[in-house]
Design a protein around this motif. Structure first.
Motif, mmCIF file in Angstrom:
data_model
loop_
_atom_site.group_PDB
_atom_site.id
_atom_site.type_symbol
_atom_site.label_atom_id
_atom_site.label_comp_id
_atom_site.label_asym_id
_atom_site.label_seq_id
_atom_site.Cartn_x
_atom_site.Cartn_y
_atom_site.Cartn_z
ATOM 1 N N GLU A 117 0.819 -1.248 0.082
ATOM 2 C CA GLU A 117 0.129 0.106 -0.038
ATOM 3 C C GLU A 117 1.008 1.473 -0.061
ATOM 4 O O GLU A 117 1.810 1.264 0.748
ATOM 5 C CB GLU A 117 -1.010 0.119 1.367
ATOM 6 C CG GLU A 117 -2.088 -0.962 1.166
ATOM 7 C CD GLU A 117 -2.968 -0.661 2.342
ATOM 8 O OE1 GLU A 117 -4.173 -1.334 2.316
ATOM 9 O OE2 GLU A 117 -2.632 -0.097 3.488
ATOM 10 N N LYS A 118 0.473 2.365 -0.674
ATOM 11 C CA LYS A 118 1.026 3.492 -0.688
ATOM 12 C C LYS A 118 0.793 4.328 0.606
ATOM 13 O O LYS A 118 1.614 4.968 1.026
ATOM 14 C CB LYS A 118 0.692 4.562 -1.872
ATOM 15 C CG LYS A 118 1.151 3.792 -2.888
ATOM 16 C CD LYS A 118 0.958 4.895 -4.375
ATOM 17 C CE LYS A 118 -0.657 4.881 -4.465
ATOM 18 N NZ LYS A 118 -1.171 5.668 -5.768
ATOM 19 N N PHE A 119 -0.507 4.070 0.851
ATOM 20 C CA PHE A 119 -0.768 4.783 2.328
ATOM 21 C C PHE A 119 -2.130 4.046 2.865
ATOM 22 O O PHE A 119 -2.703 3.031 2.167
ATOM 23 C CB PHE A 119 -1.087 6.434 2.026
ATOM 24 C CG PHE A 119 -2.139 6.341 0.797
ATOM 25 C CD1 PHE A 119 -3.513 6.362 1.273
ATOM 26 C CD2 PHE A 119 -1.823 6.688 -0.478
ATOM 27 C CE1 PHE A 119 -4.752 6.757 0.112
ATOM 28 C CE2 PHE A 119 -2.769 6.911 -1.235
ATOM 29 C CZ PHE A 119 -4.132 6.987 -1.197
ATOM 30 N N GLU A 120 -2.527 4.327 3.997
ATOM 31 C CA GLU A 120 -3.800 3.706 4.823
ATOM 32 C C GLU A 120 -5.133 4.568 4.316
ATOM 33 O O GLU A 120 -4.952 5.951 4.512
ATOM 34 C CB GLU A 120 -3.596 3.776 6.199
ATOM 35 C CG GLU A 120 -4.771 3.007 6.718
ATOM 36 C CD GLU A 120 -4.825 2.923 8.176
ATOM 37 O OE1 GLU A 120 -5.707 2.361 8.898
ATOM 38 O OE2 GLU A 120 -3.766 3.406 8.933
ATOM 39 N N TYR A 121 -5.800 3.974 3.437
ATOM 40 C CA TYR A 121 -7.027 4.707 2.925
ATOM 41 C C TYR A 121 -8.177 4.730 4.057
ATOM 42 O O TYR A 121 -8.561 3.401 4.414
ATOM 43 C CB TYR A 121 -7.632 3.977 1.713
ATOM 44 C CG TYR A 121 -8.714 4.905 1.088
ATOM 45 C CD1 TYR A 121 -8.774 6.075 0.693
ATOM 46 C CD2 TYR A 121 -10.016 4.115 1.115
ATOM 47 C CE1 TYR A 121 -9.967 6.593 0.048
ATOM 48 C CE2 TYR A 121 -11.323 4.560 0.635
ATOM 49 C CZ TYR A 121 -11.165 5.957 0.185
ATOM 50 O OH TYR A 121 -12.259 6.564 -0.277
ATOM 51 N N VAL A 132 -9.717 8.301 -6.753
ATOM 52 C CA VAL A 132 -9.521 9.598 -7.159
ATOM 53 C C VAL A 132 -8.666 10.315 -6.068
ATOM 54 O O VAL A 132 -7.899 11.005 -6.291
ATOM 55 C CB VAL A 132 -10.857 10.272 -6.744
ATOM 56 C CG1 VAL A 132 -10.699 11.876 -6.788
ATOM 57 C CG2 VAL A 132 -12.223 9.882 -7.717
ATOM 58 N N VAL A 133 -8.074 9.541 -4.966
ATOM 59 C CA VAL A 133 -7.310 10.103 -4.055
ATOM 60 C C VAL A 133 -6.121 9.510 -4.310
ATOM 61 O O VAL A 133 -5.623 8.172 -4.155
ATOM 62 C CB VAL A 133 -7.568 9.423 -2.680
ATOM 63 C CG1 VAL A 133 -6.539 9.994 -1.544
ATOM 64 C CG2 VAL A 133 -9.169 10.077 -2.242
ATOM 65 N N ASN A 134 -5.241 10.188 -5.142
ATOM 66 C CA ASN A 134 -3.799 9.749 -5.394
ATOM 67 C C ASN A 134 -3.813 8.456 -6.391
ATOM 68 O O ASN A 134 -2.923 7.676 -6.286
ATOM 69 C CB ASN A 134 -2.915 9.658 -4.206
ATOM 70 C CG ASN A 134 -1.336 9.613 -4.752
ATOM 71 O OD1 ASN A 134 -0.974 10.171 -5.803
ATOM 72 N ND2 ASN A 134 -0.450 8.973 -3.915
ATOM 73 N N ASP A 135 -4.787 8.276 -7.157
ATOM 74 C CA ASP A 135 -4.908 6.997 -7.989
ATOM 75 C C ASP A 135 -4.831 5.746 -7.179
ATOM 76 O O ASP A 135 -4.530 4.813 -7.674
ATOM 77 C CB ASP A 135 -3.827 6.848 -9.027
ATOM 78 C CG ASP A 135 -4.191 6.131 -10.374
ATOM 79 O OD1 ASP A 135 -5.271 5.670 -10.448
ATOM 80 O OD2 ASP A 135 -3.250 5.463 -10.779
ATOM 81 N N GLY A 136 -5.651 5.860 -5.922
ATOM 82 C CA GLY A 136 -5.469 4.629 -5.218
ATOM 83 C C GLY A 136 -4.605 4.518 -4.215
ATOM 84 O O GLY A 136 -3.710 5.065 -4.300
ATOM 85 N N ASN A 137 -5.153 3.650 -3.435
ATOM 86 C CA ASN A 137 -3.803 3.467 -2.316
ATOM 87 C C ASN A 137 -2.980 2.198 -2.506
ATOM 88 O O ASN A 137 -2.128 2.146 -1.585
ATOM 89 C CB ASN A 137 -4.619 3.146 -0.901
ATOM 90 C CG ASN A 137 -5.446 2.019 -0.851
ATOM 91 O OD1 ASN A 137 -6.130 1.694 -1.777
ATOM 92 N ND2 ASN A 137 -5.223 0.993 0.289
#
Length: 275
Positions: A117-121, A132-137
């Motif tokens: 994961e790039k980040f926790e959504y 929509v948020v940074n092309d997904g997590n």
């Protein structure tokens, strides 16, 4: 106002209602559209799912198209061959030809065990919203987001999200290839494939191998080992990804054996060994 006046008014209104009713009945008969018995029989044979998988606006639209010859008798993927045979009899045709059944397929194996994961959504639990948020997590921009938008639009309960692995899973037995999940997926992870395809590439990442592996351990790294291992010449490489010519594939599954990341998926229970 006397009682007589009230009675007269009531009688006039009643007479007007009767006259308007007769006028409407006459208008209906004059402008009535003749019933198409063949079309009505076709509509009755259709399952009534109104899913739009046939490409027409519901079962009514499909029946209209079949009855006037704009659609084949096997236009309904939900009904399959049994319904196609019924419609063939109604239309006065021979028995419907066997059509290859299709099902939805998840072109991704980047579940929570393999894809980072790039980040926790923490937003709305919807794939469209999350994309929509940074092309997904997910670290891989081609990965399934696992928030179940596809499952919620499926009218046949044929797809769900694995609660542990966080990836969409299709039930081939329930799927009727209506295509609603394919249309709603913002990442293009889902596609329709013939159910007879026992060897498929389950990765769409065209990025350099190093970047692929930094995001997902089961992504295609474009090494070409599947291409070189195929003894039947059924695989070509396009934009670094293998493309299988199913007409040449003999289901030996040597390509899946050779794939170092297992991006090449195979149903080994159906492996065919050449004599």
């Amino acid at each position: 106002m006397t009682v007589v006046n009230i009675l007269i008014a009531a009688a006039v209104l009643g007479l007007m209602g009767l006259l308007f009713g007769l006028l409407l009945m006459g208008t209906e008969k004059v402008f009535a559209i003749p019933a198409d018995e063949k079309r009505d029989a076709v509509r009755a044979a259709l399952p009534g799912a109104n899913c739009g998988a046939c490409g027409y606006p519901g079962c009514d639209g499909c029946a209209d198209a079949i009855a006037c010859g704009k659609a084949p008798v096997n236009a309904c993927p939900v009904g399959g061959k049994p319904v196609a045979d019924k419609i063939s009899a109604i239309m006065g045709n021979a028995e419907a030809a066997d059509a290859v059944r299709k099902v939805a397929s998840v072109i991704c194996q980047g579940d929570s065990e393999h894809c980072k994961e790039k980040f926790e959504y923490r937003g709305i639990q919807d794939c469209v919203a999350a994309s929509v948020v940074n092309d997904g997590n997910m670290a891989c921009k081609f990965a399934c987001l696992g928030l179940g938008t596809c499952a919620r639009v499926c009218p046949f309960d044929a797809i769900h999200v694995d609660p542990v692995k966080k990836i969409a899973v299709v039930d081939d037995g329930k799927c009727v290839a209506c295509g609603k999940c394919v249309a709603i997926c913002p990442k293009g992870v889902l596609s329709l494939r013939p159910v007879t395809e026992d060897v498929t590439v389950r990765c769409r990442n065209t990025e350099p191998a190093k970047k692929v592996l930094s995001a997902c351990s089961t992504g295609c790294i474009h090494c070409g080992k599947c291409f070189r291992s195929c003894p039947h010449g059924a695989i070509t490489m396009t934009n670094g990804l293998p493309v299988i010519d199913q007409s040449k594939c003999q289901h030996c599954m040597a390509c899946a054996d050779a794939c170092p990341t297992k991006a090449m998926w195979a149903n080994f229970d159906k492996r065919k060994v050449s004599a």
